[in-house]
Design a protein around this motif. Structure first.
Motif: not given
Length: 461
Positions: A43-44, A63-67, A143-147, A181-183
Motif C-alpha cells: 500500500v502506498v 494506493g494513490e498518486f497525489v499530483l 506523501s508518507f507511510r508510517v507504522n 488518504s489516512a489508511p
C-alpha cells in the motif's frame, strides 16, 4: 507564551515522494526508458511534483498518486532523453519499515517547519519521538507511510499538520481519518488521537512514551549497529528515558507547586550553560516518573521528579568532567536559591573518565526520618513473619515457652537443693519425711496430711 502552553514541534523526516531518489532501488528517479514497478501487495501514497515520461508502469492494488499542479505521467515516445541512454526496471522501495517510534526519523523544528538550530539543549531518547503534548508536522507537498505499532492503544498528540493543514481538534482529526488518504498513510495497531491541548502544568508534563521505551531503543540500536557505544567511564549513568549509558552527571530534583520548568531551564542556559567553560556541555531537562521500590519490590506508584542530564564532548579521562563541574554549580545554586525556585531537594550522580558512577551530593535531603521508619517497618515485618511461621508449626523455638492459662493458677515452686533426693508434693503440701529440716526431728512429732477434698467440720456432730 506561558511555560505551561509552550509547544514542541517534531517533524517526520522520510517521505514517499516520486522525485525522492532514495525511494527507488536504483538510487535515482525513473527516466523515460525505465519501467516503473510498484509491488502489487504494498500500500502506498505517492506525491508527484512534476511531469514524467515513462516506458511502462506497474501499479499496486491499493494506493494513490497525489499530483501537484502540472504533474502528470506520459508514455515515452522514443525521443532522446539526456541521462537516460539505457532503460531498466526501477522498483519503488518498501516504506512499511518506517516506524513512528524510531527516534532517527524525527527532528525538532520551529512552528514554521524550519529546522531548529542546534544548541545546548538535547532530549533523552524517549522524548525524541513525539510526546503526548507535542505538535507533529508532516512536510507540505510530501506523501508518507508510517507504522504506528505501539504498546499503548492510543497515542495522544496536541496537533498534526498534513499537507500544510493543521488538525488541532478531535473533530477535525476524526474527519481526516474518515477520508481516503489516512489508511494509506498510517498503519499499525496504535491509534493516533489529537487532543488540541498542551501541557497544563507549569512544572512540566511527562512525555508519555515509557511503555514504548523498548521499541524506541530497539529502533535506535538497529540504526547504530545493535549495540550502545562504548562509554569512556567505568560505570556510566543510566538516565530515565535514555537507551544507553552516558558519562557526565544527572541531577534529580524534588519540586513544589511553585516550580516552573521552562523558567528554570532558561535560567540554567543564561546563567551557566552560556559560560565559555561549558561550551561543550549539553543538557536535557524534563519531568519524569521514577518507579518506587520497597524491599526490592517494584511499586505500582511512581514519583514525579525533574531530571537533568549533563554530558560533554570531552574524551578519555576527561570525559564528563565539564558536566560534573556544571552539576556542582547547579547544586550550589540550589543550596542558595532552591526554595525561591520551587526546588525542595536535589540529588546528584556523576560518572567521568576517572571515576565510577555514584552519588556525590544532595541538598537538602533529610533521610534520617525515612530510614528510621523503614527500619521499624522492616523489624515489624520480620517479627510478624517469625510469629506466623511459629503459629503454623513451620518454625520451632525450643527456648520460647508461651504461658498457658491454667499455669497462671499455680504458684511457682522453688527447686530443691542439689543434694536433696526428695520432691515437693503440691497435693499434700508437706515436706517429705526424709527432708533435711536443719535440726533433729522430735520423737513425739506427729505427721499428718491435709486433704484438700476433706472438710473436718463436716464430720463434727
Amino acid at each position: 507564551l506561558p511555560a505551561a502552553t509552550a509547544a514542541v514541534y517534531k517533524q517526520w523526516i522520510p517521505n514517499t515522494n516520486f522525485e525522492t531518489a532514495s525511494n527507488w532501488d536504483k538510487g535515482r528517479v525513473p527516466c523515460a526508458r525505465d519501467v516503473v514497478h510498484f509491488e502489487k501487495d504494498k500500500v502506498v501514497s505517492v506525491f508527484v511534483r512534476s511531469p514524467h515520461a515513462l516506458t511502462d508502469m506497474y501499479l499496486p492494488l491499493s494506493g494513490e498518486f497525489v499530483l501537484a499542479a502540472g504533474a502528470a505521467f506520459t508514455a515515452f515516445d522514443g525521443s532522446w532523453d539526456p541521462g537516460c541512454d539505457s532503460g531498466g526496471t526501477v522498483r519503488f522501495a518498501d516504506a512499511e519499515q518506517h516506524a513512528w517510534f524510531d527516534p532517527t526519523l524525527w527532528q525538532d523544528v520551529l512552528p514554521s517547519g524550519e529546522l531548529k538550530a542546534a544548541g545546548p539543549i538535547f532530549s533523552v531518547d524517549e522524548e525524541r519521538v513525539p510526546c503526548r503534548y507535542d505538535d507533529v508536522i508532516f512536510q507540505p507537498q510530501t506523501s508518507f507511510r508510517v507504522n504506528t505499532d505501539s504498546s499503548q492503544p492510543v497515542i495522544h498528540l496536541r496537533s498534526i499538520s498534513i499537507m500544510g493543514q493543521e488538525l488541532n481538534t478531535p473533530s477535525s482529526w476524526a474527519g481526516y481519518l474518515g477520508g481516503p488518504s489516512a489508511p494509506l498513510q498510517f498503519h499499525g495497531n496504535g491509534t493516533l488521537q489529537v487532543t488540541g491541548t498542551g501541557c497544563p502544568d507549569k512544572s512540566g508534563c511527562a512525555c508519555g512514551n515509557t511503555l514504548d521505551g523498548p521499541r524506541i531503543c530497539a529502533a535506535l540500536l538497529r540504526a547504530s549497529g545493535r549495540q550502545c557505544p562504548e562509554p569512556a567511564c567505568q560505570s556510566p549513568l543510566q538516565p530515565l528515558g535514555h537507551c544507553c549509558g552516558v558519562c557526565g552527571a544527572t541531577i534529580n530534583l524534588d519540586f513544589t507547586p511553585d516550580f516552573d520548568l521552562q523558567k528554570y531551564q532558561d535560567k540554567l542556559v543564561q546563567e551557566l550553560l552560556s559560560q565559555p567553560k561549558y561550551a561543550g556541555v549539553q543538557m536535557a531537562i524534563s519531568k519524569v516518573h521514577k518507579a518506587q521500590t520497597f524491599l526490592g519490590i517494584m511499586s505500582r506508584s511512581a514519583t514525579p521528579l525533574i531530571q537533568i542530564v549533563l554530558i560533554d564532548d570531552r574524551a578519555g579521562v576527561q570525559a564528563g568532567t565539564a558536566a560534573e563541574q556544571l552539576a556542582a554549580d547547579i547544586m550550589e545554586s540550589i543550596a542558595q536559591h532552591g526554595e525561591a525556585l520551587g526546588i525542595s531537594s536535589g540529588k546528584m550522580e556523576v560518572a567521568t573518565g576517572t571515576t565510577a558512577s555514584g552519588q556525590v551530593g544532595s541538598h537538602p535531603v533529610s533521610r534520617i526520618t525515612a530510614g528510621t521508619v523503614m527500619g521499624l517497618l522492616f523489624s515489624l515485618l520480620l517479627l510478624g513473619g517469625i510469629l506466623f511461621l511459629y503459629r503454623k508449626g513451620k518454625l520451632r523455638l525450643p527456648a520460647l515457652r508461651l504461658p498457658q492459662p491454667w499455669h497462671r493458677l499455680e504458684d511457682p515452686v522453688s527447686p530443691a537443693p542439689a543434694g536433696d533426693k526428695g520432691f515437693d508434693n503440691p497435693v499434700f503440701n508437706v515436706e517429705p519425711p526424709d527432708a533435711d529440716l536443719g535440726e533433729e526431728r522430735p520423737k513425739d512429732l506427729q505427721v499428718f496430711y491435709l486433704n484438700p477434698l476433706y472438710d473436718a467440720s463436716e464430720t463434727e456432730t
